[in-house]
Design a protein around this motif. Structure first.
Motif, PDB file in Angstrom:
ATOM      1  N   SER A 245      45.402  27.747  24.119  1.00  0.00           N
ATOM      2  CA  SER A 245      44.052  28.292  23.970  1.00  0.00           C
ATOM      3  C   SER A 245      43.886  29.574  24.771  1.00  0.00           C
ATOM      4  CB  SER A 245      43.015  27.253  24.413  1.00  0.00           C
ATOM      5  OG  SER A 245      43.067  26.107  23.589  1.00  0.00           O
ATOM      6  N   SER A 246      44.548  29.662  25.917  1.00  0.00           N
ATOM      7  CA  SER A 246      44.506  30.899  26.704  1.00  0.00           C
ATOM      8  C   SER A 246      45.385  31.968  26.068  1.00  0.00           C
ATOM      9  CB  SER A 246      44.962  30.627  28.137  1.00  0.00           C
ATOM     10  OG  SER A 246      44.077  29.750  28.795  1.00  0.00           O
ATOM     11  N   ALA A 247      46.565  31.565  25.572  1.00  0.00           N
ATOM     12  CA  ALA A 247      47.457  32.523  24.909  1.00  0.00           C
ATOM     13  C   ALA A 247      46.815  33.125  23.678  1.00  0.00           C
ATOM     14  CB  ALA A 247      48.760  31.826  24.533  1.00  0.00           C
ATOM     15  N   ALA A 248      45.926  32.380  23.040  1.00  0.00           N
ATOM     16  CA  ALA A 248      45.298  32.840  21.798  1.00  0.00           C
ATOM     17  C   ALA A 248      44.572  34.169  21.963  1.00  0.00           C
ATOM     18  CB  ALA A 248      44.322  31.775  21.297  1.00  0.00           C
ATOM     19  N   PHE A 249      43.944  34.377  23.110  1.00  0.00           N
ATOM     20  CA  PHE A 249      43.190  35.628  23.304  1.00  0.00           C
ATOM     21  C   PHE A 249      44.124  36.832  23.282  1.00  0.00           C
ATOM     22  CE2 PHE A 249      40.622  32.278  25.192  1.00  0.00           C
ATOM     23  CZ  PHE A 249      39.412  32.502  24.555  1.00  0.00           C
ATOM     24  N   TRP A 250      45.279  36.702  23.918  1.00  0.00           N
ATOM     25  CA  TRP A 250      46.222  37.828  23.951  1.00  0.00           C
ATOM     26  C   TRP A 250      46.932  37.989  22.616  1.00  0.00           C
ATOM     27  CZ3 TRP A 250      43.981  39.979  27.538  1.00  0.00           C
ATOM     28  CH2 TRP A 250      43.647  39.340  28.742  1.00  0.00           C
ATOM     29  N   ALA A 251      47.179  36.897  21.909  1.00  0.00           N
ATOM     30  CA  ALA A 251      47.798  36.999  20.591  1.00  0.00           C
ATOM     31  C   ALA A 251      46.903  37.780  19.634  1.00  0.00           C
ATOM     32  CB  ALA A 251      48.092  35.610  20.036  1.00  0.00           C
ATOM     33  N   VAL A 252      45.612  37.511  19.676  1.00  0.00           N
ATOM     34  CA  VAL A 252      44.686  38.259  18.819  1.00  0.00           C
ATOM     35  C   VAL A 252      44.548  39.697  19.310  1.00  0.00           C
ATOM     36  CG1 VAL A 252      42.270  38.461  18.098  1.00  0.00           C
ATOM     37  CG2 VAL A 252      43.437  36.240  18.008  1.00  0.00           C
ATOM     38  N   ALA A 253      44.449  39.886  20.622  1.00  0.00           N
ATOM     39  CA  ALA A 253      44.298  41.245  21.152  1.00  0.00           C
ATOM     40  C   ALA A 253      45.463  42.131  20.723  1.00  0.00           C
ATOM     41  CB  ALA A 253      44.190  41.209  22.670  1.00  0.00           C
ATOM     42  N   ALA A 254      46.692  41.620  20.866  1.00  0.00           N
ATOM     43  CA  ALA A 254      47.860  42.411  20.477  1.00  0.00           C
ATOM     44  C   ALA A 254      47.896  42.639  18.971  1.00  0.00           C
ATOM     45  CB  ALA A 254      49.137  41.719  20.936  1.00  0.00           C
ATOM     46  N   SER A 255      47.401  41.682  18.197  1.00  0.00           N
ATOM     47  CA  SER A 255      47.413  41.816  16.746  1.00  0.00           C
ATOM     48  C   SER A 255      46.453  42.899  16.256  1.00  0.00           C
ATOM     49  CB  SER A 255      47.043  40.475  16.083  1.00  0.00           C
ATOM     50  OG  SER A 255      48.008  39.481  16.349  1.00  0.00           O
ATOM     51  N   MET A 283      47.386  35.359   8.057  1.00  0.00           N
ATOM     52  CA  MET A 283      46.637  36.619   7.941  1.00  0.00           C
ATOM     53  C   MET A 283      47.548  37.844   8.061  1.00  0.00           C
ATOM     54  SD  MET A 283      43.292  35.574  10.260  1.00  0.00           S
ATOM     55  CE  MET A 283      42.304  37.029   9.882  1.00  0.00           C
ATOM     56  N   GLY A 284      48.821  37.614   8.362  1.00  0.00           N
ATOM     57  CA  GLY A 284      49.766  38.721   8.466  1.00  0.00           C
ATOM     58  C   GLY A 284      50.177  39.072   9.875  1.00  0.00           C
ATOM     59  N   ALA A 285      49.796  38.284  10.870  1.00  0.00           N
ATOM     60  CA  ALA A 285      50.143  38.592  12.258  1.00  0.00           C
ATOM     61  C   ALA A 285      51.646  38.514  12.469  1.00  0.00           C
ATOM     62  CB  ALA A 285      49.438  37.616  13.209  1.00  0.00           C
ATOM     63  N   ASP A 286      52.141  39.355  13.365  1.00  0.00           N
ATOM     64  CA  ASP A 286      53.566  39.419  13.704  1.00  0.00           C
ATOM     65  C   ASP A 286      53.769  38.629  14.995  1.00  0.00           C
ATOM     66  OD1 ASP A 286      56.162  40.030  14.356  1.00  0.00           O
ATOM     67  OD2 ASP A 286      55.929  42.202  14.211  1.00  0.00           O
ATOM     68  N   ILE A 287      54.050  37.330  14.854  1.00  0.00           N
ATOM     69  CA  ILE A 287      54.217  36.432  15.999  1.00  0.00           C
ATOM     70  C   ILE A 287      55.592  35.796  15.896  1.00  0.00           C
ATOM     71  CG2 ILE A 287      53.337  34.423  17.246  1.00  0.00           C
ATOM     72  CD1 ILE A 287      50.604  34.944  15.976  1.00  0.00           C
ATOM     73  N   GLU A 288      56.445  36.097  16.867  1.00  0.00           N
ATOM     74  CA  GLU A 288      57.816  35.608  16.874  1.00  0.00           C
ATOM     75  C   GLU A 288      57.997  34.603  18.009  1.00  0.00           C
ATOM     76  OE1 GLU A 288      62.370  37.306  17.700  1.00  0.00           O
ATOM     77  OE2 GLU A 288      60.644  38.669  17.721  1.00  0.00           O
ATOM     78  N   GLU A 289      58.591  33.446  17.683  1.00  0.00           N
ATOM     79  CA  GLU A 289      58.896  32.449  18.701  1.00  0.00           C
ATOM     80  C   GLU A 289      60.285  32.715  19.268  1.00  0.00           C
ATOM     81  OE1 GLU A 289      58.450  28.462  17.328  1.00  0.00           O
ATOM     82  OE2 GLU A 289      56.414  28.790  16.571  1.00  0.00           O
ATOM     83  N   ILE A 290      60.368  32.806  20.591  1.00  0.00           N
ATOM     84  CA  ILE A 290      61.633  33.058  21.282  1.00  0.00           C
ATOM     85  C   ILE A 290      61.950  31.866  22.173  1.00  0.00           C
ATOM     86  CG2 ILE A 290      62.827  34.610  22.879  1.00  0.00           C
ATOM     87  CD1 ILE A 290      60.825  36.796  22.013  1.00  0.00           C
TER      88      ILE A 290
END
Length: 443
Positions: A245-255, A283-290
């Motif tokens: 839930s905290s990571a979500a804010f930065w994932a959207v911000a970077a997107s 929605m087309g976000a570029d999110i890669e799991e490492i």
């Protein structure tokens, strides 16, 4: 409990986000680690615990009922438990601050102990209904006296032995499920919770990890969770993953901010919590799991997120339980996407720390978004990547997620967005604004 003096904050576009960050430990797992550690016989050690106000309220309450909880110099937390059934009568009311999770789960714990406990909270928490937890606990024999509307302050007169129940959840709620399972720990026989719609399963995973006799079956599309009472829990070494839930804010911000490229390390990706990342990818976000891995029974990965053009979708209703806390930041993503996003099926948002549907609709409209509000969500006409106009004031209503979501909206606004009070952010993410400065090169 008086709320701290308001802390207004204004923000407009700062340019791209860059860097590698960590986010606080998962709030849901942190609460449960402390509670089960307090009920184990022996010493548990927890690393990565979220040290926000909500979790600290849980720790204080458990200390008040006999558990020994100490933070060591290296940041680890050590819990010496009292054993199931061993909670003591607290000398004063348990002050829950703004934490609905603390309140509802602890109500379950104390309901099957022969003690009387009073729960109090701040102005925001005192508006939130507790009836959905009161109902099953009363069926088990607890005597609960609440303020009008089933709200705080309330008093729980626990009972032991309690009456085992089979309880079908009328609404999808991990908190209600967890309260009943925790009450079942000290109840003779087998207590069952039937889930028509799956919710986050941190309680089941952690109860099993502490040695509870717990089973999960799927029958006719429903999950049946059964726990055998009068358990003896074994102490554990717990590593808390980063809060999605905290990571979500930065994932959207970077997107949504052009040229952004960030890595969010050690994010918990429990499938009952990862709905937002599924939606953002759709929605087309570029999110890669490492480096996807398992830590303490929970799936974890580092997430690399880069700016991408987002397109509107109709958010599947069945994803709502796995992203219920992330809707405010999803609304921000939708406001910057191309096309018309439909995000409904989330009536639960009306009874969170604030009415998150109405509050976000008002705040985003003021910032230049086009919104249609429904009882169960919003329809948002996106700006196709064009920034928000800004020049707006947003009321947080003492809600940490509203304050953080509108801060992220400000990163995609031409003129400043002013949030009336960012003090509530400390309940879940004390370092949020420091991380914001780090990612935008202002640290």
């Amino acid at each position: 409990m008086p709320h701290p003096a308001p802390r207004p904050f204004s923000i407009a576009a700062r340019g791209p986000l860059a860097g590698r960050i960590t986010v606080p430990g998962d709030k849901s797992i942190s609460h449960r680690a402390l509670m089960l550690g307090a009920l184990a016989v022996g010493t548990s050690r927890i690393t990565g615990l979220l040290e926000g106000e909500d979790v600290l309220a849980t720790a204080a309450a458990l200390r008040g009922m006999g558990a020994t909880i100490i933070r060591e110099d290296d940041g680890a937390w050590v819990v010496d438990g009292v054993g199931v059934g061993g909670l003591l009568q607290p000398e004063s009311a348990l002050e829950m601050g703004n934490s609905g999770t603390s309140t509802r789960l602890l109500m379950g714990l104390v309901a099957t102990h022969p003690i009387t406990t009073t729960f109090t909270g701040d102005a925001s928490l005192s508006k939130r209904p507790m009836g959905r937890v009161i109902e099953p606990l009363a069926q088990m024999g607890a005597d609960i006296t609440a303020s009008p509307g089933g709200r705080l302050p309330l008093m729980v007169r626990g009972i032991a032995p309690a009456v085992r129940i089979d309880y079908r959840l009328p609404v999808a709620s991990a908190q209600v499920k967890s309260a009943v399972l925790l009450a079942g720990l000290n109840t003779p026989g087998i207590t069952r919770v039937i889930e028509p719609v799956p919710t986050r399963d941190h309680s089941e995973r952690m109860l099993a990890g502490f040695g509870a006799d717990l089973t999960v079956e799927e029958t006719g599309g429903e999950r049946i969770i059964a726990i055998r009472g009068e358990a003896e829990l074994q102490p554990q070494q717990i590593t808390v993953p980063g809060d999605p839930s905290s990571a979500a804010f930065w994932a959207v911000a970077a997107s949504i901010v052009p040229e952004s490229d960030i890595v969010i390390a050690n994010v918990g990706l429990n499938p009952t919590r990862a709905g937002l990342f599924t939606v953002l990818r759709a929605m087309g976000a570029d999110i890669e799991e490492i480096d996807r891995r398992t830590v303490g029974g929970e799936p974890v990965a580092d997430l690399r997120v880069r700016h991408a053009a987002l397109s509107a979708i109709e958010v599947p209703h069945d994803l709502a339980p796995s992203m219920i806390d992330e809707y405010p930041i999803l609304f921000v993503a939708a406001a910057l996407a191309e096309g018309r996003t439909v995000a409904r099926g989330a009536e639960e948002l009306r009874v969170k720390e604030s009415d998150r549907i109405a509050v976000m609709a008002t705040a985003l409209r003021a910032a230049g978004a086009r919104i249609e509000e429904f009882e169960d969500g919003l329809t948002i006409e996106g700006r196709g990547g064009a920034p928000l106009a800004g020049n707006a004031h947003a009321a947080s209503h003492l809600d940490h997620r509203i304050a953080m979501a509108m801060t992220v909206a400000g990163l995609a606004a031409i003129a400043p967005i002013t949030i009336d009070d960012i003090a509530p952010v400390a309940t879940s993410y004390p370092a949020f604004f420091g991380t914001l400065d780090q990612l935008t090169g202002q640290a």
